[in-house]
Motif scaffolding. Structure first.
Motif, mmCIF file in Angstrom:
data_model
loop_
_atom_site.group_PDB
_atom_site.id
_atom_site.type_symbol
_atom_site.label_atom_id
_atom_site.label_comp_id
_atom_site.label_asym_id
_atom_site.label_seq_id
_atom_site.Cartn_x
_atom_site.Cartn_y
_atom_site.Cartn_z
ATOM 1 N N ALA A 1 48.291 44.570 39.983
ATOM 2 C CA ALA A 1 48.075 44.067 38.622
ATOM 3 C C ALA A 1 49.350 43.374 38.141
ATOM 4 O O ALA A 1 50.448 43.907 38.283
ATOM 5 C CB ALA A 1 47.689 45.211 37.690
ATOM 6 N N GLY A 2 49.205 42.163 37.640
ATOM 7 C CA GLY A 2 50.348 41.359 37.210
ATOM 8 C C GLY A 2 50.891 40.458 38.300
ATOM 9 O O GLY A 2 51.692 39.564 38.027
ATOM 10 N N GLY A 3 50.460 40.688 39.543
ATOM 11 C CA GLY A 3 50.939 39.894 40.666
ATOM 12 C C GLY A 3 50.385 38.475 40.641
ATOM 13 O O GLY A 3 49.274 38.239 40.175
ATOM 14 N N GLU A 4 51.167 37.545 41.115
ATOM 15 C CA GLU A 4 50.750 36.143 41.169
ATOM 16 C C GLU A 4 49.941 35.880 42.436
ATOM 17 O O GLU A 4 50.064 36.593 43.417
ATOM 18 C CB GLU A 4 51.967 35.229 41.154
ATOM 19 N N PHE A 5 49.120 34.830 42.375
ATOM 20 C CA PHE A 5 48.439 34.368 43.575
ATOM 21 C C PHE A 5 48.421 32.840 43.589
ATOM 22 O O PHE A 5 48.467 32.193 42.548
ATOM 23 C CB PHE A 5 47.016 34.942 43.711
ATOM 24 N N SER A 6 48.374 32.318 44.801
ATOM 25 C CA SER A 6 48.288 30.879 45.035
ATOM 26 C C SER A 6 47.401 30.696 46.263
ATOM 27 O O SER A 6 47.664 31.283 47.310
ATOM 28 C CB SER A 6 49.681 30.302 45.296
ATOM 29 N N THR B 1 45.948 28.723 41.272
ATOM 30 C CA THR B 1 47.014 29.696 41.034
ATOM 31 C C THR B 1 46.610 30.615 39.884
ATOM 32 O O THR B 1 45.660 30.327 39.149
ATOM 33 C CB THR B 1 48.347 29.008 40.691
ATOM 34 N N GLY B 2 47.367 31.694 39.731
ATOM 35 C CA GLY B 2 47.114 32.586 38.616
ATOM 36 C C GLY B 2 47.763 33.932 38.803
ATOM 37 O O GLY B 2 48.708 34.076 39.572
ATOM 38 N N ARG B 3 47.212 34.911 38.060
ATOM 39 C CA ARG B 3 47.712 36.287 38.106
ATOM 40 C C ARG B 3 46.556 37.261 38.229
ATOM 41 O O ARG B 3 45.489 37.034 37.675
ATOM 42 C CB ARG B 3 48.476 36.635 36.829
ATOM 43 N N MET B 4 46.823 38.339 38.928
ATOM 44 C CA MET B 4 45.877 39.445 39.001
ATOM 45 C C MET B 4 46.009 40.227 37.690
ATOM 46 O O MET B 4 47.081 40.725 37.369
ATOM 47 C CB MET B 4 46.193 40.367 40.183
ATOM 48 N N ILE B 5 44.926 40.300 36.943
ATOM 49 C CA ILE B 5 44.935 41.020 35.680
ATOM 50 C C ILE B 5 44.563 42.488 35.884
ATOM 51 O O ILE B 5 45.198 43.388 35.361
ATOM 52 C CB ILE B 5 43.947 40.377 34.673
ATOM 53 N N GLU B 6 43.488 42.704 36.659
ATOM 54 C CA GLU B 6 43.015 44.063 36.921
ATOM 55 C C GLU B 6 42.515 44.138 38.359
ATOM 56 O O GLU B 6 41.798 43.247 38.812
ATOM 57 C CB GLU B 6 41.875 44.421 35.962
ATOM 58 N N ILE C 1 37.878 42.843 40.638
ATOM 59 C CA ILE C 1 39.078 42.004 40.611
ATOM 60 C C ILE C 1 38.930 41.109 39.383
ATOM 61 O O ILE C 1 37.901 40.455 39.210
ATOM 62 C CB ILE C 1 39.170 41.117 41.869
ATOM 63 N N VAL C 2 39.942 41.089 38.523
ATOM 64 C CA VAL C 2 39.944 40.182 37.375
ATOM 65 C C VAL C 2 41.224 39.347 37.467
ATOM 66 O O VAL C 2 42.317 39.896 37.623
ATOM 67 C CB VAL C 2 39.886 40.939 36.028
ATOM 68 N N GLN C 3 41.052 38.035 37.393
ATOM 69 C CA GLN C 3 42.175 37.113 37.549
ATOM 70 C C GLN C 3 42.289 36.159 36.358
ATOM 71 O O GLN C 3 41.273 35.682 35.840
ATOM 72 C CB GLN C 3 41.996 36.250 38.795
ATOM 73 N N ALA C 4 43.518 35.879 35.957
ATOM 74 C CA ALA C 4 43.805 34.712 35.119
ATOM 75 C C ALA C 4 43.931 33.582 36.134
ATOM 76 O O ALA C 4 44.817 33.597 36.993
ATOM 77 C CB ALA C 4 45.097 34.903 34.334
ATOM 78 N N TRP C 5 43.041 32.615 36.081
ATOM 79 C CA TRP C 5 42.806 31.660 37.173
ATOM 80 C C TRP C 5 42.911 30.240 36.637
ATOM 81 O O TRP C 5 42.428 29.950 35.549
ATOM 82 C CB TRP C 5 41.395 31.940 37.679
ATOM 83 N N ARG C 6 43.569 29.362 37.398
ATOM 84 C CA ARG C 6 43.674 27.968 36.967
ATOM 85 C C ARG C 6 43.690 27.023 38.161
ATOM 86 O O ARG C 6 44.154 27.382 39.243
ATOM 87 C CB ARG C 6 44.912 27.731 36.107
#
Length: 129
Positions: free
Chosen positions: A43-48, A55-60, A67-72
């Motif tokens: 949680a909070g980790g980045e992904f690409s 890209t984004g961040r793992m929210i949950e 899996i919940v992501q802030a995704w862009r």
């Protein structure tokens, strides 16, 4: 199309196996045809993914369940993120992936829906095959 995508995809696999592919850099890269991938599985980790196109961040992260992501997408305006949620439910020998993508920019829905199928669901089915 509204700024929401809802899909339910059935996979001949276990929730654990699907979760692993979606949260492990090596497995995701293999599934996506070798595209450069970096996933911090916390949680909070980045992904690409796809060489930085996504890209984004793992929210949950709830192992084997959600899996919940802030995704862009890389071509969106700076600071613009959407939410991508993957829910995994086992049904006998299959897993139903309940997917919701919300909050993306106007006019992106059809392109994104096609992209999820072409870049995630179809390769994932083949990879798990």
């Amino acid at each position: 199309m509204s700024n929401t995508i809802h899909e339910e995809i059935t996979f001949q696999s276990t929730p654990d196996r699907i979760y692993q592919v979606l949260t492990n850099s090596k497995q995701f890269s293999e599934m996506s045809g070798g595209a450069p991938t970096d996933i911090q599985n916390e949680a909070g980790g980045e992904f690409s993914c796809f060489g930085g196109m996504i890209t984004g961040r793992m929210i949950e992260l709830v192992p084997n369940e959600r899996i919940v992501q802030a995704w862009r997408a890389g071509n969106w305006d700076p600071g613009v993120y959407s939410i991508a949620k993957f829910e995994l439910q086992q049904k006998g020998s299959e897993t139903i992936l309940i997917f919701d993508h919300t909050g993306f920019p106007e006019g992106q829905g059809e392109h994104l829906k096609d992209g999820w199928t072409e870049n995630y669901w179809s390769p994932l089915k083949a990879y798990l095959g």
